[in-house]
Scaffold this active site. Sequence first.
Site, PDB file in Angstrom:
ATOM      1  N   LYS A  63       3.026   9.413   8.904  1.00 24.92           N
ATOM      2  CA  LYS A  63       2.379   8.898  10.123  1.00 24.92           C
ATOM      3  C   LYS A  63       3.069   9.265  11.440  1.00 24.92           C
ATOM      4  O   LYS A  63       2.815  10.314  12.001  1.00 24.92           O
ATOM      5  CB  LYS A  63       2.188   7.380  10.006  1.00 24.92           C
ATOM      6  CG  LYS A  63       1.154   7.008   8.933  1.00 24.92           C
ATOM      7  CD  LYS A  63       0.659   5.587   9.059  1.00 24.92           C
ATOM      8  CE  LYS A  63      -0.579   5.342   8.203  1.00 24.92           C
ATOM      9  NZ  LYS A  63      -0.305   4.851   6.868  1.00 24.92           N
ATOM     10  N   PHE A 107       0.839  -1.191   0.000  1.00 26.92           N
ATOM     11  CA  PHE A 107       0.000   0.000   0.000  1.00 26.92           C
ATOM     12  C   PHE A 107       0.875   1.243   0.000  1.00 26.92           C
ATOM     13  O   PHE A 107       1.794   1.363   0.815  1.00 26.92           O
ATOM     14  CB  PHE A 107      -0.908   0.023   1.239  1.00 26.92           C
ATOM     15  CG  PHE A 107      -1.794   1.233   1.309  1.00 26.92           C
ATOM     16  CD1 PHE A 107      -2.934   1.320   0.528  1.00 26.92           C
ATOM     17  CD2 PHE A 107      -1.476   2.291   2.142  1.00 26.92           C
ATOM     18  CE1 PHE A 107      -3.752   2.445   0.581  1.00 26.92           C
ATOM     19  CE2 PHE A 107      -2.290   3.418   2.197  1.00 26.92           C
ATOM     20  CZ  PHE A 107      -3.433   3.490   1.422  1.00 26.92           C
ATOM     21  N   ASP A 149       9.211   2.590   1.411  1.00 20.53           N
ATOM     22  CA  ASP A 149       8.087   3.308   2.011  1.00 20.53           C
ATOM     23  C   ASP A 149       8.056   2.995   3.505  1.00 20.53           C
ATOM     24  O   ASP A 149       7.615   1.931   3.933  1.00 20.53           O
ATOM     25  CB  ASP A 149       6.790   2.866   1.320  1.00 20.53           C
ATOM     26  CG  ASP A 149       5.555   3.575   1.874  1.00 20.53           C
ATOM     27  OD1 ASP A 149       5.623   4.099   3.006  1.00 20.53           O
ATOM     28  OD2 ASP A 149       4.524   3.603   1.180  1.00 20.53           O
TER      29      ASP A 149
HETATM   30  C1  LIG Z   1      -0.602   5.196   5.478  1.00 17.54           C
HETATM   31  C2  LIG Z   1       0.350   4.802   4.422  1.00 17.54           C
HETATM   32  C3  LIG Z   1       0.487   5.553   3.237  1.00 17.54           C
HETATM   33  C4  LIG Z   1      -0.391   6.743   2.924  1.00 17.54           C
HETATM   34  O1  LIG Z   1      -0.268   7.747   3.857  1.00 17.54           O
HETATM   35  P1  LIG Z   1      -1.428   8.877   3.953  1.00 17.54           P
HETATM   36  O2  LIG Z   1      -0.910   9.828   4.983  1.00 17.54           O
HETATM   37  O3  LIG Z   1      -2.678   8.173   4.346  1.00 17.54           O
HETATM   38  O4  LIG Z   1      -1.540   9.507   2.619  1.00 17.54           O
HETATM   39  C5  LIG Z   1       1.443   5.157   2.332  1.00 17.54           C
HETATM   40  N1  LIG Z   1       2.225   4.092   2.544  1.00 17.54           N
HETATM   41  C6  LIG Z   1       2.115   3.336   3.660  1.00 17.54           C
HETATM   42  C7  LIG Z   1       3.025   2.185   3.862  1.00 17.54           C
HETATM   43  C8  LIG Z   1       1.167   3.661   4.626  1.00 17.54           C
HETATM   44  O5  LIG Z   1       1.040   2.897   5.718  1.00 17.54           O
END
Ligand SMILES: *Cc1c(COP(=O)(O)O)cnc(C)c1O
Length: 410
Positions: free
Chosen positions: A247, A134, A218
Amino acid sequence: MTWQDDAGRDLVRSFGDRMAMFVRGEGAYLWDDAGIRYLDFLGGIAVNSLGHAHPVFVDAVARQAATLAHVSNYFATPPQLELAARLKRLAGTGDSGRVYFGNSGAEANEAAFKLARLQGGADRPRILALRDAFHGRTMGTLALTGKSWMQEPFLPMVPGVEFIDSTVEALEAAMDGRVAALFVEPIKGEAGVVELPEGYLATAREITARHGALLVVDEIQTGAGRTGEWFAFQHAGITPDAITVAKGIGGGFPIGALITFGAASDLFYPGTHGSTFGGNALGTAVAAAVLAEIERADLLTNARERGRQLREAIAGIDSDLIEGCRGQGLLIGIALRHPLAKALVAAAQQHGLIINAPNDTTIRLAPALTIGDVEVDDFVALFTAAIRSVEDALVLDGSGAASAEGEGSR
Ligand SMILES: *Cc1c(COP(=O)(O)O)cnc(C)c1O
């Protein structure tokens, strides 16, 4: 009129029904509009690294808001420079690293997507990403997200992205000199806290370097100390070309960043990217304070130790439903033997515990990095009670096959 009526009428329908209305938080606890207390083991999806209303967070917001909140990226501010230097040090970029600030995980990954386009230009039109990973919900990051059900209503996607399995063999087979970048989620949080195969990152580093492709990690869910290192890639001892963070670095303040290493730091040039809010004084002051507190209180060690303590406690719960734990530090996926995760989340909430089900057979925990013995004991008691409720319900309706529907559907 209830708050449910207001939410149902006024809020966008892309989220399911809100499961509760919270009015206050302190540490790892939340209070709803009826004054009922909950133990928060979701942490706003790995966001509230210091828990709720931590004095360091409160003080940073208040002080910076009273000093200077925003001036635009035509100008520098001290908190912005402080946070950039801190992120470079924690990520280990050395002098050549650079930081781009946005306001979310998706914006950090959008910047990484553009970075990948700048790597080789038209000669490298291919971008590889992992199936089931994701990376966000904007059009660019959705194109990077290997889940067809998420993409389908929004086709066509931004072109160039190809999805591969999370194996070294699949990477070897897909890689060539026309690949600009490989995007990797080191632990697939939304897919159910699924780890990469042992040694994957080290080999991926070697293969991408050999073909001149960027390795982008990521770290949006895994970063800021959550796995027991500042960033999950550090467990593998590699140097990526770029990482994305969001986050947990803001502890509840919306902020994201792309951090580049070495030659990748030279790819963006004036005019190629930007953001109005990104990196403003308020957001960067809060993130700098949150990271400083994680460092001062040695919450990386706490994440490792509380993670181990929780895993042991979960293994000690006598239930056929629990298969085992995945993840690292305080990013924990509890694998269930039956598709009862949503029912368990609902039962937990009835008992005063907030947890989350990224899919039907996984419970995800991402509590504040500050939790101690009290919170761990509290979790075990509440979680065990929730499991008993779900087991009892199964016995009552005689459905040993186990397919109860949770209340808070998505
Ligand atoms: C939450 C998340 C995103 C997206 O972040 P947002 O602040 O919701 O746009 C992207 N990559 C990973 C791995 C995530 O956990």
